[in-house]
Design an enzyme around this catalytic site. Sequence first.
Site, PDB file in Angstrom:
ATOM      1  N   ARG A  58       7.230   6.822 -10.438  1.00 16.13           N
ATOM      2  CA  ARG A  58       6.878   6.518 -11.824  1.00 16.13           C
ATOM      3  C   ARG A  58       5.962   7.555 -12.447  1.00 16.13           C
ATOM      4  NH1 ARG A  58       5.408   0.504 -10.705  1.00 16.13           N
ATOM      5  NH2 ARG A  58       4.697   1.629  -8.895  1.00 16.13           N
ATOM      6  N   GLU A  95      -1.954   0.435  -1.765  1.00 22.58           N
ATOM      7  CA  GLU A  95      -2.546  -0.890  -1.911  1.00 22.58           C
ATOM      8  C   GLU A  95      -1.970  -1.818  -0.843  1.00 22.58           C
ATOM      9  OE1 GLU A  95      -2.646  -4.438  -5.273  1.00 22.58           O
ATOM     10  OE2 GLU A  95      -1.752  -2.506  -5.764  1.00 22.58           O
TER      11      GLU A  95
END
Length: 170
Positions: A58, A95
């Site tokens: 992205r 994450e």
Amino acid sequence: MDYKSLIRVIPDFPQEGISFKDITTLLKDGEAYRSAINDLAEFVRRFDIDLIAGPEARGFVVGAPLAYSLGVGFIPVRKAGKLPAETIQASYNLEYGKDALAMHKDAIKPGQKVLIADDLLATGGTIKTTIELVEKLGGIVVGATFLIELSYLKGREALKGYEVFSLVTY
């Protein structure tokens, strides 16, 4: 523009406990997408940059149009094993896991000023790794810009010493 209203939030994706911020709903709105890139461009215009580096995947949809808007080059930072020429690479924590990024060895000339652009700042691991790669090649990182920042994950703290700009904060 109220970008937050155009970002879909998906609970428990890609795993339980993660609140995924889906930018595809913003990207499909041409006016909003253009406005977001223009707003990011306004922030970075004051830097005299030569290149924008964007991590896969992205970071490509933010970094490439931003580079086009500013008339500078774009460097795709890919997952290890995806670039065809000689590369350097570095590992980082996500994450929700681990990964590695790579960049072509000839992507940056020493002394070139580079901005990092991505869709999301979470823990800062991806961006710190991208910065590490740029600096290994002699590039000068002037800052980092994002569509979204998850402030509760304290990624900005991991980027101390670098200017950071985000359009939306959660």
